[in-house]
Scaffold this motif. Structure first.
Motif, PDB file in Angstrom:
ATOM      1  N   TRP A  50      11.049 -41.392  37.920  1.00 13.50           N
ATOM      2  CA  TRP A  50      11.402 -40.893  37.126  1.00 13.50           C
ATOM      3  C   TRP A  50      10.358 -39.933  37.248  1.00 13.50           C
ATOM      4  CZ3 TRP A  50      10.333 -43.151  31.396  1.00 13.50           C
ATOM      5  CH2 TRP A  50      11.044 -42.005  30.572  1.00 13.50           C
ATOM      6  N   GLN A  51       9.964 -38.374  37.016  1.00 10.48           N
ATOM      7  CA  GLN A  51       8.953 -37.219  36.521  1.00 10.48           C
ATOM      8  C   GLN A  51       8.844 -37.556  35.261  1.00 10.48           C
ATOM      9  OE1 GLN A  51       8.163 -34.162  39.682  1.00 10.48           O
ATOM     10  NE2 GLN A  51       6.768 -33.355  38.090  1.00 10.48           N
ATOM     11  N   ILE A  52       7.918 -36.863  34.609  1.00  6.21           N
ATOM     12  CA  ILE A  52       7.300 -37.020  33.428  1.00  6.21           C
ATOM     13  C   ILE A  52       6.525 -35.602  33.128  1.00  6.21           C
ATOM     14  CG2 ILE A  52       8.186 -39.148  32.480  1.00  6.21           C
ATOM     15  CD1 ILE A  52       4.899 -39.940  32.634  1.00  6.21           C
ATOM     16  N   LEU A  53       6.583 -35.128  32.377  1.00  7.20           N
ATOM     17  CA  LEU A  53       5.514 -34.687  31.436  1.00  7.20           C
ATOM     18  C   LEU A  53       4.158 -34.952  31.407  1.00  7.20           C
ATOM     19  CD1 LEU A  53       7.397 -31.270  29.980  1.00  7.20           C
ATOM     20  CD2 LEU A  53       6.932 -31.752  32.668  1.00  7.20           C
ATOM     21  N   PRO A  54       3.057 -34.980  30.764  1.00  7.23           N
ATOM     22  CA  PRO A  54       2.056 -35.349  30.246  1.00  7.23           C
ATOM     23  C   PRO A  54       2.073 -35.327  29.008  1.00  7.23           C
ATOM     24  CG  PRO A  54       1.123 -33.539  30.961  1.00  7.23           C
ATOM     25  CD  PRO A  54       2.874 -32.692  30.863  1.00  7.23           C
ATOM     26  N   LEU A 220      12.435 -52.765  38.406  1.00 10.31           N
ATOM     27  CA  LEU A 220      13.734 -51.582  39.022  1.00 10.31           C
ATOM     28  C   LEU A 220      13.755 -50.842  39.592  1.00 10.31           C
ATOM     29  CD1 LEU A 220      15.890 -51.514  35.321  1.00 10.31           C
ATOM     30  CD2 LEU A 220      16.123 -53.638  37.355  1.00 10.31           C
ATOM     31  N   ASN A 221      12.028 -50.982  40.436  1.00 10.22           N
ATOM     32  CA  ASN A 221      11.906 -49.894  41.691  1.00 10.22           C
ATOM     33  C   ASN A 221      11.697 -48.651  41.276  1.00 10.22           C
ATOM     34  OD1 ASN A 221      10.095 -50.705  44.429  1.00 10.22           O
ATOM     35  ND2 ASN A 221      12.162 -50.089  45.127  1.00 10.22           N
ATOM     36  N   ILE A 222      11.662 -48.421  40.104  1.00 10.37           N
ATOM     37  CA  ILE A 222      11.681 -46.462  39.617  1.00 10.37           C
ATOM     38  C   ILE A 222       9.453 -46.869  39.258  1.00 10.37           C
ATOM     39  CG2 ILE A 222      11.729 -45.425  37.470  1.00 10.37           C
ATOM     40  CD1 ILE A 222      14.392 -46.785  39.814  1.00 10.37           C
ATOM     41  N   GLU A 223       8.920 -45.957  40.878  1.00 11.19           N
ATOM     42  CA  GLU A 223       8.070 -44.905  40.259  1.00 11.19           C
ATOM     43  C   GLU A 223       8.280 -43.905  38.957  1.00 11.19           C
ATOM     44  OE1 GLU A 223       5.755 -42.056  42.558  1.00 11.19           O
ATOM     45  OE2 GLU A 223       5.767 -43.548  43.793  1.00 11.19           O
ATOM     46  N   ILE A 224       6.876 -44.273  38.714  1.00 14.97           N
ATOM     47  CA  ILE A 224       7.015 -43.161  37.797  1.00 14.97           C
ATOM     48  C   ILE A 224       5.617 -42.017  37.733  1.00 14.97           C
ATOM     49  CG2 ILE A 224       6.081 -42.961  35.366  1.00 14.97           C
ATOM     50  CD1 ILE A 224       7.214 -45.421  33.893  1.00 14.97           C
ATOM     51  N   LEU A 225       5.951 -40.943  37.867  1.00 16.58           N
ATOM     52  CA  LEU A 225       5.417 -40.194  38.360  1.00 16.58           C
ATOM     53  C   LEU A 225       5.300 -39.143  37.049  1.00 16.58           C
ATOM     54  CD1 LEU A 225       4.120 -37.969  40.592  1.00 16.58           C
ATOM     55  CD2 LEU A 225       6.264 -36.699  40.793  1.00 16.58           C
ATOM     56  N   GLY A 226       3.754 -39.576  37.061  1.00 14.99           N
ATOM     57  CA  GLY A 226       2.892 -38.908  35.299  1.00 14.99           C
ATOM     58  C   GLY A 226       2.608 -37.284  36.365  1.00 14.99           C
ATOM     59  N   ASP A 227       1.620 -36.701  34.677  1.00 14.44           N
ATOM     60  CA  ASP A 227       0.918 -35.087  35.132  1.00 14.44           C
ATOM     61  C   ASP A 227       0.222 -34.709  34.607  1.00 14.44           C
ATOM     62  OD1 ASP A 227       0.968 -32.593  35.001  1.00 14.44           O
ATOM     63  OD2 ASP A 227       3.782 -32.278  35.131  1.00 14.44           O
ATOM     64  N   LEU A 228      -0.817 -34.391  34.740  1.00  9.30           N
ATOM     65  CA  LEU A 228      -1.968 -34.453  34.898  1.00  9.30           C
ATOM     66  C   LEU A 228      -2.526 -33.595  34.549  1.00  9.30           C
ATOM     67  CD1 LEU A 228      -4.705 -36.100  32.962  1.00  9.30           C
ATOM     68  CD2 LEU A 228      -5.214 -35.763  35.842  1.00  9.30           C
ATOM     69  N   PRO A 229      -2.708 -31.881  33.058  1.00 12.01           N
ATOM     70  CA  PRO A 229      -3.085 -31.026  32.772  1.00 12.01           C
ATOM     71  C   PRO A 229      -4.853 -30.477  33.858  1.00 12.01           C
ATOM     72  CG  PRO A 229      -2.357 -31.844  30.999  1.00 12.01           C
ATOM     73  CD  PRO A 229      -2.362 -32.578  31.764  1.00 12.01           C
ATOM     74  N   PHE A 230      -5.223 -30.253  34.386  1.00 14.94           N
ATOM     75  CA  PHE A 230      -6.357 -29.513  35.138  1.00 14.94           C
ATOM     76  C   PHE A 230      -7.405 -29.622  33.479  1.00 14.94           C
ATOM     77  CE2 PHE A 230      -9.805 -27.580  37.108  1.00 14.94           C
ATOM     78  CZ  PHE A 230     -10.014 -28.844  37.869  1.00 14.94           C
ATOM     79  N   TYR A 231      -6.880 -28.269  33.381  1.00 18.70           N
ATOM     80  CA  TYR A 231      -8.346 -28.057  31.741  1.00 18.70           C
ATOM     81  C   TYR A 231      -7.711 -29.175  30.323  1.00 18.70           C
ATOM     82  CZ  TYR A 231     -10.158 -24.870  34.946  1.00 18.70           C
ATOM     83  OH  TYR A 231     -11.179 -23.984  36.274  1.00 18.70           O
ATOM     84  N   VAL A 232      -8.935 -28.834  29.469  1.00 20.84           N
ATOM     85  CA  VAL A 232      -8.045 -29.683  28.690  1.00 20.84           C
ATOM     86  C   VAL A 232      -8.585 -28.563  27.187  1.00 20.84           C
ATOM     87  CG1 VAL A 232      -8.708 -31.587  29.211  1.00 20.84           C
ATOM     88  CG2 VAL A 232     -10.385 -30.172  27.566  1.00 20.84           C
TER      89      VAL A 232
END
Length: 508
Positions: A50-54, A220-232
């Motif tokens: 499951w890929q998410i955004l920040p 349930l063996n689901i990987e969570i793929l997160g997201d990290l912006p480079f700048y703040v």
């Protein structure tokens, strides 16, 4: 990291869907039952990522990529029904929350103002009910609060101060508060304990609910793929509380700002308006802020897509007063040094996917490959008639890639196909060896024909949705970040089932 039961050589498929887009909840998707149902649906059909955004609080346009905090979670995502079931809220409080009378199945578009109002009301209700909580719950909260002090105090101070100053940026506040004079800040905190408690409780419960989802996903063996912006963001708790780590003056003036240089797509380049990092100061502090940031994010996800990865090799620094990116210059980044420390913090393997799209130079590729990081390939970029296009499936060599039909910044594949020129359409058809009837699914199958370790499809592509369901159009204001899926219905289950079945036969 997820304890994978599959062979390390096995290849997987994932779905990109941000939690705000989950259905069956008032106003906004949540970390409650909708997210639990979603994880169960993925696992039940053999989709393992499951890929998410920040997950950070969004800015005023709804974007999670320009957040007022790199560490906090988005209060919109807190599930009120779960809180009431656990008696953190009185059941009667649910009825008075903004959006309580909205029918969950009718909220197909996220209303940012309503989501903000609901989150604020939820914070007040949690604080009002807090004195009635047991001592053991209060002890749990206190332990968590102490453990998260390195970001939590700055975050709650920032949120409450900005609210009290009508949303004005921190450099517009009274000078003692803008520059964080300790005596002024301590005196201010004495008079705003209730508002600060509201924000702390929101973050605690968000963390609790998300960690419960993490446990379910692992089981349930689901990987969570997160997201990290480079700048703040310039107007963020991070910059306000760690100003010396950024190229910004005490009055909020940008000394240097971020962007990318002019290219084929833009004669003036892209100007992002966020401060670049004062890397010399980060080095002197042992990259403490970055390392704390990544430790926090790895607590939220199994792997992270690091946006604008190329800035770890070199970044485009533009004078702070400029209104285009033309007069910037390339400056070197200590990416190797930072990644080496992050890899050590992560236990020897760096759980990062490098967002290496666009014009990528050899030094960026060397940095990515030195740390054995997967890069990204987006199939919508492949069909320009150039046989050496790096996004063409035949040019995707090796396993260390994540292949996408499109990303959150792309049109849906149906929308892309509708605007595609006839020559490019023929190229797609010739590569497939058949007539193109379901572009999203057929691009996904082209991704599976590569040797990449992971293929990810936005849910909109699996559901054959056009650009009315597009999540974001870069460079535009309004209409972004607000799409929500309709329901956990037969169409969704059928799409996930078909996706999982194709994954089961991948490579055979």
């Amino acid at each position: 990291m997820v304890n994978q039961s599959r062979s390390e050589r096995d290849r997987r498929v994932g779905v990109l869907l941000h939690p705000t887009a989950l259905p069956d909840s008032p106003v906004c998707g949540s970390f409650g039952r909708p997210a639990r149902e979603w994880i169960k649906a993925l696992a039940g059909h053999g989709v393992s990522v499951w890929q998410i955004l920040p997950l950070a609080p969004p800015d005023g346009t709804g974007s999670p990529y320009s957040s007022p905090s790199s560490f906090a979670l988005n209060p919109w995502l807190l599930d009120a029904e779960d809180l009431a079931e656990e008696s953190f809220l009185a059941s009667s409080a649910l009825e008075s929350l903004p959006g309580a009378d909205a029918k969950a199945e009718a909220t197909s578009v996220l209303d940012f103002q309503l989501a903000d109002a609901r989150a604020s009301a939820l914070g007040r209700a949690l604080a009002a009910h807090w004195p009635q909580q047991s001592s053991s719950r209060k002890q749990q909260f206190e332990r968590w609060r102490v453990d998260q002090t390195h970001w939590l105090t700055d975050h709650v101070n920032f949120v409450v101060l900005r609210d009290q100053h009508n949303g004005l940026p921190w450099w517009s506040w009274p000078h003692p508060l803008a520059v964080q004079q300790p005596a002024a800040l301590a005196q201010w905190r004495l008079h705003h304990g209730e508002a600060l408690l509201e924000q702390e409780l929101l973050q605690w419960h968000l963390d609790r609910q998300w960690q419960r989802l993490r446990v379910q996903a692992r089981d349930l063996n689901i990987e969570i793929l997160g997201d990290l912006p480079f700048y703040v963001a310039r107007d963020s708790a991070d910059v306000w509380s760690h100003r010396s780590l950024f190229s910004i003056a005490a009055d909020g003036r940008l000394r240097l700002q971020s962007g990318v240089p002019p290219d084929y797509f833009s004669e003036t380049g892209q100007l992002w308006g966020t401060p670049v990092y004062s890397w010399a100061r980060h080095r002197r502090t042992g990259f403490r802020w970055w390392r704390n940031r990544l430790k926090r994010q790895w607590r939220l996800a199994d792997r992270l897509r690091l946006d604008h990865f190329r800035a770890l090799a070199g970044f485009w620094a533009v004078p702070g007063d400029d209104d285009t990116a033309q007069n910037g210059e390339w400056q070197r980044s200590p990416g190797h040094e930072l990644l080496r420390l992050l890899r050590r913090d992560a236990g020897g393997t760096l759980p990062i996917v490098a967002e290496d799209l666009g014009v990528i130079t050899p030094d960026v590729e060397r940095l990515r490959d030195r740390f054995r990081l997967p890069g990204m390939k987006v199939l919508q970029f492949a069909f320009d008639g150039n046989p050496r296009n790096p996004y063409l499936p035949c040019n995707i060599k090796g396993r260390r890639w994540v292949v996408y039909t499109g990303t959150h910044d792309n049109p849906t594949t149906i929308g892309w196909w509708q605007r595609l020129d006839e020559s490019s359409r023929r190229q797609v058809g010739e590569l497939l060896g058949c007539h193109v009837e379901a572009p999203g699914w057929q691009l996904m199958e082209l991704g599976m024909a590569t040797s990449a370790e992971l293929v990810v499809s936005p849910l909109q592509d699996l559901l054959h949705l056009d650009d009315q369901a597009r999540f974001n159009t870069p460079g535009t204001v309004g209409g972004n970040w607000c799409w929500r899926m309709g329901a956990f219905d037969e169409a969704l289950q059928g799409a996930l089932k078909g996706y999982g079945e194709r994954a089961a036969t991948w490579g055979r």
